[in-house]
Design a protein around this motif. Structure first.
Motif, mmCIF file in Angstrom:
data_model
loop_
_atom_site.group_PDB
_atom_site.id
_atom_site.type_symbol
_atom_site.label_atom_id
_atom_site.label_comp_id
_atom_site.label_asym_id
_atom_site.label_seq_id
_atom_site.Cartn_x
_atom_site.Cartn_y
_atom_site.Cartn_z
ATOM 1 N N MET A 47 3.622 10.897 -8.806
ATOM 2 C CA MET A 47 3.069 11.210 -10.131
ATOM 3 C C MET A 47 2.253 12.498 -10.064
ATOM 4 S SD MET A 47 3.689 9.400 -12.860
ATOM 5 C CE MET A 47 2.346 9.227 -14.037
ATOM 6 N N ASP A 48 1.475 12.644 -9.002
ATOM 7 C CA ASP A 48 0.653 13.857 -8.854
ATOM 8 C C ASP A 48 1.539 15.096 -8.792
ATOM 9 O OD1 ASP A 48 -1.635 12.399 -8.941
ATOM 10 O OD2 ASP A 48 -1.934 12.305 -6.759
ATOM 11 N N GLU A 49 2.650 14.972 -8.074
ATOM 12 C CA GLU A 49 3.567 16.115 -7.974
ATOM 13 C C GLU A 49 4.123 16.483 -9.350
ATOM 14 O OE1 GLU A 49 6.436 14.939 -5.014
ATOM 15 O OE2 GLU A 49 4.885 14.871 -3.450
ATOM 16 N N LEU A 50 4.423 15.448 -10.119
ATOM 17 C CA LEU A 50 4.965 15.677 -11.461
ATOM 18 C C LEU A 50 3.921 16.355 -12.358
ATOM 19 C CD1 LEU A 50 7.554 15.200 -12.999
ATOM 20 C CD2 LEU A 50 6.822 12.866 -13.461
ATOM 21 N N LYS A 51 2.682 15.872 -12.241
ATOM 22 C CA LYS A 51 1.599 16.452 -13.045
ATOM 23 C C LYS A 51 1.363 17.915 -12.688
ATOM 24 C CE LYS A 51 -1.205 12.685 -12.463
ATOM 25 N NZ LYS A 51 -2.447 11.922 -12.442
ATOM 26 N N ALA A 52 1.590 18.237 -11.404
ATOM 27 C CA ALA A 52 1.310 19.598 -10.934
ATOM 28 C C ALA A 52 2.436 20.576 -11.287
ATOM 29 C CB ALA A 52 1.096 19.579 -9.412
ATOM 30 N N HIS A 66 -0.268 -10.665 -6.077
ATOM 31 C CA HIS A 66 -1.440 -9.790 -6.146
ATOM 32 C C HIS A 66 -1.003 -8.319 -6.197
ATOM 33 C CE1 HIS A 66 -5.493 -8.405 -5.527
ATOM 34 N NE2 HIS A 66 -5.129 -7.727 -4.454
ATOM 35 N N CYS A 67 -0.035 -7.984 -5.365
ATOM 36 C CA CYS A 67 0.452 -6.600 -5.348
ATOM 37 C C CYS A 67 1.104 -6.256 -6.687
ATOM 38 C CB CYS A 67 1.437 -6.400 -4.200
ATOM 39 S SG CYS A 67 2.020 -4.699 -4.116
ATOM 40 N N ARG A 68 1.817 -7.230 -7.233
ATOM 41 C CA ARG A 68 2.470 -6.974 -8.527
ATOM 42 C C ARG A 68 1.440 -6.709 -9.629
ATOM 43 N NH1 ARG A 68 7.371 -8.904 -10.057
ATOM 44 N NH2 ARG A 68 6.582 -10.533 -11.384
ATOM 45 N N THR A 69 0.312 -7.411 -9.539
ATOM 46 C CA THR A 69 -0.741 -7.175 -10.525
ATOM 47 C C THR A 69 -1.246 -5.738 -10.406
ATOM 48 O OG1 THR A 69 -1.409 -9.456 -10.274
ATOM 49 C CG2 THR A 69 -2.973 -8.009 -11.370
ATOM 50 N N ARG A 70 -1.490 -5.316 -9.174
ATOM 51 C CA ARG A 70 -1.983 -3.944 -8.970
ATOM 52 C C ARG A 70 -0.941 -2.917 -9.425
ATOM 53 N NH1 ARG A 70 -3.413 -3.236 -3.009
ATOM 54 N NH2 ARG A 70 -3.955 -1.146 -3.705
ATOM 55 N N ALA A 71 0.318 -3.204 -9.104
ATOM 56 C CA ALA A 71 1.382 -2.270 -9.499
ATOM 57 C C ALA A 71 1.468 -2.176 -11.021
ATOM 58 C CB ALA A 71 2.720 -2.726 -8.923
ATOM 59 N N GLY A 72 1.286 -3.319 -11.683
ATOM 60 C CA GLY A 72 1.329 -3.339 -13.143
ATOM 61 C C GLY A 72 0.201 -2.497 -13.726
ATOM 62 N N GLN A 73 -0.983 -2.578 -13.085
ATOM 63 C CA GLN A 73 -2.118 -1.778 -13.569
ATOM 64 C C GLN A 73 -1.859 -0.289 -13.391
ATOM 65 O OE1 GLN A 73 -5.170 -3.618 -11.277
ATOM 66 N NE2 GLN A 73 -5.651 -5.140 -12.854
ATOM 67 N N LEU A 74 -1.329 0.032 -12.207
ATOM 68 C CA LEU A 74 -1.047 1.444 -11.923
ATOM 69 C C LEU A 74 -0.025 1.982 -12.932
ATOM 70 C CD1 LEU A 74 -1.293 3.941 -10.070
ATOM 71 C CD2 LEU A 74 0.575 2.996 -8.702
ATOM 72 N N GLN A 75 0.990 1.191 -13.154
ATOM 73 C CA GLN A 75 2.023 1.594 -14.097
ATOM 74 C C GLN A 75 1.437 1.797 -15.495
ATOM 75 O OE1 GLN A 75 5.772 -0.343 -13.440
ATOM 76 N NE2 GLN A 75 6.034 -0.685 -15.617
ATOM 77 N N GLY A 76 0.549 0.879 -15.877
ATOM 78 C CA GLY A 76 -0.111 0.992 -17.180
ATOM 79 C C GLY A 76 -0.876 2.305 -17.300
ATOM 80 N N GLU A 77 -1.578 2.675 -16.230
ATOM 81 C CA GLU A 77 -2.326 3.938 -16.232
ATOM 82 C C GLU A 77 -1.377 5.119 -16.350
ATOM 83 O OE1 GLU A 77 -4.708 4.350 -12.643
ATOM 84 O OE2 GLU A 77 -5.401 2.288 -12.944
ATOM 85 N N TYR A 96 9.931 3.143 -5.924
ATOM 86 C CA TYR A 96 8.997 2.055 -6.230
ATOM 87 C C TYR A 96 9.714 0.704 -6.222
ATOM 88 C CZ TYR A 96 6.283 -0.910 -9.426
ATOM 89 O OH TYR A 96 5.622 -1.955 -10.009
ATOM 90 N N ARG A 97 10.848 0.659 -6.877
ATOM 91 C CA ARG A 97 11.533 -0.629 -7.015
ATOM 92 C C ARG A 97 12.188 -1.098 -5.727
ATOM 93 N NH1 ARG A 97 13.679 0.986 -12.943
ATOM 94 N NH2 ARG A 97 12.135 -0.157 -14.128
ATOM 95 N N ASP A 98 12.425 -0.185 -4.821
ATOM 96 C CA ASP A 98 12.951 -0.608 -3.520
ATOM 97 C C ASP A 98 12.038 -1.642 -2.887
ATOM 98 O OD1 ASP A 98 15.307 0.684 -3.405
ATOM 99 O OD2 ASP A 98 14.595 2.396 -2.238
ATOM 100 N N GLU A 119 0.842 -1.212 0.000
ATOM 101 C CA GLU A 119 0.000 0.000 0.000
ATOM 102 C C GLU A 119 0.872 1.255 0.000
ATOM 103 O OE1 GLU A 119 -3.068 -0.210 -0.647
ATOM 104 O OE2 GLU A 119 -3.131 -2.385 -0.346
ATOM 105 N N SER A 120 1.896 1.257 0.858
ATOM 106 C CA SER A 120 2.761 2.446 0.925
ATOM 107 C C SER A 120 3.450 2.680 -0.417
ATOM 108 C CB SER A 120 3.856 2.288 1.981
ATOM 109 O OG SER A 120 3.306 1.871 3.176
ATOM 110 N N MET A 121 3.911 1.604 -1.037
ATOM 111 C CA MET A 121 4.619 1.728 -2.309
ATOM 112 C C MET A 121 3.705 2.330 -3.382
ATOM 113 S SD MET A 121 6.044 -1.426 -4.662
ATOM 114 C CE MET A 121 4.449 -1.998 -5.252
ATOM 115 N N LEU A 122 2.478 1.818 -3.439
ATOM 116 C CA LEU A 122 1.562 2.293 -4.474
ATOM 117 C C LEU A 122 1.134 3.732 -4.213
ATOM 118 C CD1 LEU A 122 -0.663 -0.901 -4.954
ATOM 119 C CD2 LEU A 122 1.233 -0.128 -6.371
ATOM 120 N N SER A 123 0.892 4.059 -2.926
ATOM 121 C CA SER A 123 0.428 5.431 -2.694
ATOM 122 C C SER A 123 1.564 6.433 -2.882
ATOM 123 C CB SER A 123 -0.275 5.577 -1.336
ATOM 124 O OG SER A 123 0.631 5.313 -0.318
ATOM 125 N N LEU A 124 2.800 6.032 -2.538
ATOM 126 C CA LEU A 124 3.927 6.938 -2.794
ATOM 127 C C LEU A 124 4.073 7.181 -4.299
ATOM 128 C CD1 LEU A 124 6.394 8.563 -1.822
ATOM 129 C CD2 LEU A 124 7.750 6.463 -1.980
#
Ligand SMILES: [Zn+2]
Length: 684
Positions: free
Chosen positions: A60-65, A112-123, A87-89, A50-55
């Motif tokens: 990304m939000d900071e970059l967009k801003a 399971h986490c890797r699947t979610r991370a892959g989706q996030l990365q795809g987005e 992220y990779r840490d 969770e921490s990895m994905l939210s960080l």
């Protein structure tokens, strides 16, 4: 030289990076070797996920801003690389837990986490705001120019420029491919099926093999569908029916479901190519490879195949003669079946060269063989490899720090996980879990994974060990500015070359002679044995390459849309292979290379082999030529993917790479025994 998937699967995916700066770490600093976070429980892993994905989302939000006019090399490209490092840490550890954790719940949680991370990365790779900021960033360093180009291409591949609904469709396709690939892998890894053999069917098997498996009350043994059990059985069991039964079970270990998964993935990939106006998936993948098109690859494979056909026919005839003598049948009536290949190849090597793989294990005990490997690279590259304590995912795991002793620098570290257990990743691989970055002063970490026999190694095990360690060195020697360019992040059709070259260090007299140094129980490798090993290695080379060409042609045909039915296509192509197709087998259901990152890239093993042998020819003063090794390290390995491989090679070789050395090898004309100075292979 078995005909089974001899090639191991590697995580050449863009995992992390790191590096070693020539400034900074001095010996007096004695910095701690980098270690991975290791998770003790499902809950802890979930929390880290969770921490990895939210960080990652926050970064990304900071970059967009970021206001567009503030987009610079550091604020955009540097920030992107930092995000990947953070992220990779965690993601690097999750990849290990998914593949290696002894506990199934831990493996599933990581997956399971890797699947979610892959989706996030795809987005994220479809995010227009970030894409615009990368476009706006003005790079100054040449590494930054390369990074910016790589990123723009990755965003474009993800469909950032498409209309909204088309972009979402593309994402659905990519997510589905990732999910299916994971299911394919997991099904193989979690397969606990066994095959039972009676005492009579065990004839010819080495006693240590039977002892390791343990007989039950009626004397039967149960073998698993893993390489570690399968390969020795196929090479030594005298009962042809037993071998056939095991061969069929092994080739069907992915089940019908995996063939269906491959069919679905292939269909999805064809649609993915359409989104990019490419005629097929191969065309889509190859535009960024050393070979630019499917036709180009097919030409290369045809050139190699012409050489291989003659050689493999010759070898097959020799195997039939041995079988004819064995079975008392006339040679014209004898056929070598797929389940006979390893057995009669081994028979031939024993009869002709008195080399038997099982008897080699005493020369290559563990862990002394690993010590020998370490001593060789310490000498060659001026390293110091020191074991230290570190938390790990299993008691078999060891941890080592690596120093450059000539320069007094800490380079990075690696873990080893070398013995089989239930639920563990099959085969051998190097996990490039953390990559070097000069910019972030980050040092690399790799993990060397294999499934070796504790009773000692065969020659091919030793080659595998060296091969994977070649990938570890590629990661450790990286001196790339950005982590994204480190180590094995290079093109798929180049990534195997340094490792394939390093296999040679496992075979030559000059390195083998040193085996018994520092190993009391290792018998001396007599020159006669080394000679026989060399001759034995050269037998079977045609059939080995024939199988590799079959895999590569199959992969390319599938990716080029030649058929939408994987099994039918396989039957067609395998029928052209010298041993023919075996009915009721479904190799495609086990071919994880092409559901994963080696799709439209399997030919890379052969192309890399051509490059590997060409690069090897530069060690004409001998394999322990430290000066040449240094040149190789800094010109090729250290640069990772900062430069295109063609450019690195030209710089290293002083000319374009060629195929002469590969052709010499296929013809069986390359010997390990030539005196170094007289080696003439691979001239251009
Ligand atoms: Zn490899």
């Amino acid at each position: 030289m078995g005909q089974l998937p001899a090639v191991t699967r590697h995580t050449a995916a863009a995992w992390l990076i790191i590096c070693v700066s020539s400034v900074g770490a001095q010996p007096s600093d004695n910095p701690a070797a980098p270690r991975l976070p290791v998770f003790d429980s499902v809950a802890q892993m979930q929390q880290a996920c969770e921490s990895m994905l939210s960080l990652r989302e926050q970064e990304m939000d900071e970059l967009k801003a970021l206001p567009l006019e503030q987009g610079t090399q550091e604020t955009v490209l540097g920030a992107w690389d930092d995000m990947l490092i953070h992220y990779r840490d965690v993601a690097g550890s999750l990849a290990l837990h998914a593949a290696l954790d002894p506990d199934e719940a831990m493996r599933e949680t990581a997956e399971h986490c890797r699947t979610r991370a892959g989706q996030l990365q795809g987005e994220q790779y479809q995010d227009k705001a970030v894409y615009e900021r990368i476009q706006a960033a003005v790079p100054q360093r040449w590494e930054a120019i390369k990074l910016r180009n790589d990123l723009l291409r990755a965003f474009e591949n993800s469909g950032v420029a498409l209309e909204d609904d088309r972009r979402s469709q593309l994402r659905v396709i990519k997510d589905a491919i990732n999910r299916l690939d994971q299911e394919f892998e997991t099904r193989i890894r979690n397969n606990t099926d066994t095959v039972r053999f009676t005492r009579a069917e065990q004839a010819g098997l080495p006693p240590e093999y039977i002892e390791r498996l343990g007989r039950d009350a009626d004397g039967s043994i149960d073998v698993t569908l893993t390489d570690g059990d399968f390969k020795p059985f196929m090479a030594s069991a005298t009962d042809a029916d037993a071998r056939r039964r095991y061969y069929r079970a092994f080739m069907n270990r992915g089940g019908e479901r995996n063939v269906e998964i491959l069919r679905q993935i292939n269909g999805l990939r064809a649609r993915l190519a359409e989104f990019h106006d490419r005629k097929h998936f191969a065309d889509y993948v190859l535009r960024s490879r050393m070979h630019g098109s499917a036709e180009d690859v097919q030409d290369f494979l045809q050139t190699v195949k012409r050489e291989v056909d003659a050689k493999s026919r010759e070898e097959l005839l020799e195997l039939r003669q041995i079988k004819a003598r064995d079975t008392g049948q006339p040679v014209e009536q004898v056929r070598i079946n797929a389940w006979d290949l390893d057995f009669y190849s081994e028979r031939l090597r024993q009869a002709r060269y008195s080399v038997d793989q099982e008897s080699l294990r005493k020369y290559f005990p563990m862990p002394e063989t690993l010590d020998w490997l370490f001593a060789l690279v310490e000498d060659l590259y001026g390293l110091r490899i020191v074991e230290e304590q570190a938390q790990a995912w299993h008691p078999d795991v060891r941890f080592f720090r690596v120093e450059d002793s000539r320069r007094g620098l800490l380079l990075g570290s690696f873990y080893t996980d070398l013995y089989p257990r239930q639920g563990k990743y099959e085969g051998a691989a190097a996990f490039d879990v953390r990559k070097a970055s000069l910019r972030a002063a980050q040092r690399p970490i790799s993990v060397l994974v294999a499934n070796l026999d504790t009773n000692g190694l065969t020659m091919s095990d030793v080659e595998t060990l060296f091969h994977e360690f070649g990938h570890v060195l590629h990661g450790l020697f990286a001196q790339t500015y950005y982590s994204i360019h480190g180590g094995v992040s290079v093109n798929r059709d180049f990534v195997e070359a340094p490792s394939q070259m390093f296999e040679e260090w496992a075979r030559r007299p000059e390195t083998l002679r040193r085996l018994s140094d520092g190993c009391d129980r290792c018998p001396e490798m007599e020159p006669e044995l080394i000679e026989k090993l060399d001759a034995a290695r050269r037998f079977g080379i045609g059939l080995h390459y024939a199988r590799q060409i079959l895999y590569a042609r199959y992969d390319m045909a599938l990716a080029a849309g030649q058929s939408s039915e994987p099994l039918a296509l396989w039957e067609e192509l395998e029928s052209e292979y010298p041993l023919g197709h075996v009915s009721d087998t479904a190799f495609p259901g086990t071919f994880g290379h092409i559901t994963g990152g080696y799709a439209a890239a399997y030919y890379g093993y052969l192309w890399s082999q051509a490059i590997a042998l060409d690069m090897l020819s530069t060690f004409d003063e001998g394999l322990m030529d430290a000066e040449q090794a240094e040149h190789f390290r800094f010109t090729v390995l250290a640069r990772g993917s900062e430069r295109d491989p063609a450019e690195l090679l030209k710089k290293y070789l002083g000319r374009e790479p060629g195929m002469d050395a590969l052709i010499t090898d296929i013809r069986g004309e390359r010997s390990m025994l030539d005196e170094p100075a007289s080696e003439t292979q691979a001239s251009n």
